[in-house]
Design a protein around this motif. Structure first.
Motif, mmCIF file in Angstrom:
data_model
loop_
_atom_site.group_PDB
_atom_site.id
_atom_site.type_symbol
_atom_site.label_atom_id
_atom_site.label_comp_id
_atom_site.label_asym_id
_atom_site.label_seq_id
_atom_site.Cartn_x
_atom_site.Cartn_y
_atom_site.Cartn_z
ATOM 1 N N MET A 1 0.222 -0.114 0.008
ATOM 2 C CA MET A 1 -0.021 -0.009 0.027
ATOM 3 C C MET A 1 0.674 0.301 -0.024
ATOM 4 O O MET A 1 0.982 0.850 0.056
ATOM 5 C CB MET A 1 -0.899 -0.218 0.161
ATOM 6 N N SER A 2 3.434 -1.192 0.995
ATOM 7 C CA SER A 2 4.097 -0.306 0.856
ATOM 8 C C SER A 2 4.574 -0.384 -0.260
ATOM 9 O O SER A 2 5.291 -1.137 -0.534
ATOM 10 C CB SER A 2 4.840 -0.895 1.688
ATOM 11 N N ALA A 45 5.307 -2.549 3.883
ATOM 12 C CA ALA A 45 6.627 -3.003 3.904
ATOM 13 C C ALA A 45 6.681 -4.274 2.721
ATOM 14 O O ALA A 45 5.348 -4.789 2.520
ATOM 15 C CB ALA A 45 7.459 -3.138 4.858
ATOM 16 N N HIS A 46 7.852 -4.514 2.152
ATOM 17 C CA HIS A 46 7.969 -5.424 1.331
ATOM 18 C C HIS A 46 8.880 -6.601 1.810
ATOM 19 O O HIS A 46 10.277 -6.017 2.013
ATOM 20 C CB HIS A 46 8.210 -4.966 -0.068
ATOM 21 N N PRO A 47 8.561 -7.604 2.195
ATOM 22 C CA PRO A 47 9.616 -8.797 2.709
ATOM 23 C C PRO A 47 10.533 -9.352 1.682
ATOM 24 O O PRO A 47 10.251 -9.072 0.265
ATOM 25 C CB PRO A 47 8.780 -9.968 3.267
ATOM 26 N N ALA A 48 11.553 -10.144 2.070
ATOM 27 C CA ALA A 48 12.040 -10.602 1.021
ATOM 28 C C ALA A 48 11.584 -11.770 0.605
ATOM 29 O O ALA A 48 11.249 -12.644 1.155
ATOM 30 C CB ALA A 48 13.535 -10.804 1.519
ATOM 31 N N HIS A 49 11.874 -12.110 -0.603
ATOM 32 C CA HIS A 49 11.166 -13.272 -1.259
ATOM 33 C C HIS A 49 12.078 -13.752 -2.396
ATOM 34 O O HIS A 49 13.071 -13.250 -3.060
ATOM 35 C CB HIS A 49 9.952 -13.018 -2.093
ATOM 36 N N MET A 128 -6.312 -13.197 7.666
ATOM 37 C CA MET A 128 -6.648 -13.082 6.378
ATOM 38 C C MET A 128 -7.820 -11.608 6.568
ATOM 39 O O MET A 128 -8.683 -11.743 6.190
ATOM 40 C CB MET A 128 -7.452 -13.995 5.681
ATOM 41 N N ASP A 129 -7.384 -10.847 7.370
ATOM 42 C CA ASP A 129 -8.015 -9.357 7.612
ATOM 43 C C ASP A 129 -7.544 -8.151 7.098
ATOM 44 O O ASP A 129 -7.903 -7.017 7.247
ATOM 45 C CB ASP A 129 -8.121 -9.042 9.096
ATOM 46 N N GLY A 130 -6.852 -8.256 5.603
ATOM 47 C CA GLY A 130 -6.263 -7.332 5.208
ATOM 48 C C GLY A 130 -5.018 -6.397 5.428
ATOM 49 O O GLY A 130 -4.674 -5.542 4.686
ATOM 50 N N THR A 131 -4.566 -6.803 6.695
ATOM 51 C CA THR A 131 -3.721 -6.027 7.146
ATOM 52 C C THR A 131 -2.102 -6.824 6.716
ATOM 53 O O THR A 131 -0.961 -6.219 7.326
ATOM 54 C CB THR A 131 -3.737 -6.094 8.980
ATOM 55 N N GLY A 132 -2.013 -7.636 5.998
ATOM 56 C CA GLY A 132 -0.665 -8.067 5.446
ATOM 57 C C GLY A 132 -0.192 -7.306 4.280
ATOM 58 O O GLY A 132 0.996 -7.665 4.013
ATOM 59 N N GLY A 133 -0.724 -6.260 3.820
ATOM 60 C CA GLY A 133 -0.152 -5.306 2.864
ATOM 61 C C GLY A 133 -0.100 -5.951 1.617
ATOM 62 O O GLY A 133 -1.079 -6.721 0.985
ATOM 63 N N ALA A 134 0.861 -5.646 0.841
ATOM 64 C CA ALA A 134 1.139 -6.060 -0.555
ATOM 65 C C ALA A 134 2.564 -5.849 -1.009
ATOM 66 O O ALA A 134 3.397 -4.950 -0.321
ATOM 67 C CB ALA A 134 0.098 -4.988 -1.595
ATOM 68 N N TYR A 135 3.048 -6.302 -2.046
ATOM 69 C CA TYR A 135 4.353 -6.200 -2.399
ATOM 70 C C TYR A 135 4.612 -6.565 -3.751
ATOM 71 O O TYR A 135 3.763 -7.144 -4.632
ATOM 72 C CB TYR A 135 5.215 -7.138 -1.397
ATOM 73 N N HIS A 136 5.600 -6.064 -4.416
ATOM 74 C CA HIS A 136 6.119 -6.709 -5.577
ATOM 75 C C HIS A 136 7.683 -6.813 -5.469
ATOM 76 O O HIS A 136 8.198 -6.032 -4.572
ATOM 77 C CB HIS A 136 5.872 -5.926 -6.743
ATOM 78 N N HIS A 137 8.375 -7.276 -6.446
ATOM 79 C CA HIS A 137 9.848 -7.797 -6.095
ATOM 80 C C HIS A 137 10.759 -6.719 -6.371
ATOM 81 O O HIS A 137 11.918 -6.590 -6.051
ATOM 82 C CB HIS A 137 10.325 -8.813 -6.831
ATOM 83 N N ASN A 138 10.460 -5.641 -7.053
ATOM 84 C CA ASN A 138 11.226 -4.535 -7.407
ATOM 85 C C ASN A 138 10.477 -3.528 -8.148
ATOM 86 O O ASN A 138 9.131 -3.699 -8.237
ATOM 87 C CB ASN A 138 12.488 -4.683 -8.267
ATOM 88 N N CYS A 139 10.983 -2.070 -8.380
ATOM 89 C CA CYS A 139 10.035 -1.095 -8.598
ATOM 90 C C CYS A 139 9.263 -1.248 -9.881
ATOM 91 O O CYS A 139 8.284 -0.930 -10.417
ATOM 92 C CB CYS A 139 10.733 0.234 -8.626
#
Length: 308
Positions: A1-2, A45-49, A128-139
């Motif tokens: 949303m990071s 935020a975006h975790p490492a994957h 599963m309440d929407g608080t896990g955010g979102a991510y992608h691997h790079n810009c």
């Protein structure tokens, strides 16, 4: 949303099902400094994957196996099979809205190039309440992994808002004008535009960060850009200033997005021809939110504020 320059670490996130202990640990990493018990301070935020590549479409373990729900001109929409009918319902809502939202963002950024995305709907939060955010691997990565809200009730717009937050970062990177998807200015824009297209959705999930900056020493992240998307203080300053530009000063979002600069002060200068906006911005907020007094502000947009 990071919503930033994402980690290139080779560390692999463990676990697929949301109730496993490893999922809880991964969720804490995703939420950043706020942690699982501090919703108002959460960052997208975006975790490492580690991406697993095999023949055909293959996504991160948290979303695998994935089912293709449908396609549009600019999107393929998938949902993790573990989500069942709820995932299918959210995916259909994403398919219904994604082209409309894409056209709005393309207009904001004046983007002529046709971009193509995979939306991957996955259980990124333990409840599963929407608080896990979102991510992608790079810009520039166009595989967008987005959480779901199934509790306390199913709300597809939680996922749709998270899609916007990640999609904006790709538009920022393609534009390459100064919005730093891994910095506070770009993260702030991704959040502000998600709220613009889906009002109150992220705020109701606890992603607001304005109060974090207001309750701090209020550092100047307008004249400088904090080189991370995980700081509640940096993100809070950015969303406040962007909403100040839009609501208080009256600049349309397309003008703001196209006035890209390495700092928010640079964006302000392109819009107004003036420099050093932080003092006036901070003084206006001081009138409504005196420094040193804790605020429970639950929105990122307290504007307009009377200057008198």
């Amino acid at each position: 949303m990071s919503c930033g320059k994402k980690s290139n670490s080779k560390a692999m996130k463990k676990g697929i099902k949301p109730n496993r202990p490893a999922r809880r640990a991964a969720t804490r990493r995703r939420l950043g400094a706020g942690g699982a018990k501090s919703r108002k301070h959460r960052v997208l935020a975006h975790p490492a994957h580690r991406r697993v590549r095999r023949a055909g479409t293959q996504f991160d373990p948290v979303a695998s196996p994935a089912t293709l729900a449908g396609s549009t001109e600019h999107f393929h929409v998938f949902f993790a099979k573990v989500l069942g009918q709820s995932g299918a319902t959210i995916a259909q809502a994403a398919l219904k809205n994604c082209e409309r939202d894409y056209q709005k963002l393309a207009q904001f950024f004046a983007e002529q190039k046709s971009l193509h995305f995979n939306i991957i709907i996955a259980p990124l939060s333990r409840k599963m309440d929407g608080t896990g955010g979102a991510y992608h691997h790079n810009c520039l990565a166009t595989d967008l992994y987005c959480d779901v809200q199934l509790t306390p009730q199913l709300d597809p717009d939680a996922t749709n808002a998270l899609v916007i937050a990640e999609e904006v970062e790709v538009f920022e990177a393609v534009q390459a004008g100064g919005w730093q998807c891994g910095g506070s200015n770009g993260e702030g824009l991704s959040r502000a535009l998600a709220e613009e297209l889906y009002p109150n959705v992220l705020e109701n999930l606890g992603y607001s960060s304005a109060a974090t900056w207001l309750n701090s020493r209020r550092p100047n992240w307008v004249g400088r850009t904090l080189p991370t998307d995980r700081s509640g203080v940096g993100n809070g300053c950015a969303v406040l200033f962007l909403n100040y530009l839009h609501v208080q000063l009256g600049f349309a979002w397309d003008k703001i997005c196209q006035a890209a600069a390495p700092t928010l002060a640079g964006t302000y200068m392109k819009l107004t021809g003036r420099t050093a906006p932080f003092a006036e911005f901070a003084a206006l907020l001081q009138k409504k939110f005196p420094r040193g007094q804790q605020t429970g502000l639950a929105t990122d947009n307290p504007f307009p504020i009377s200057a008198s």
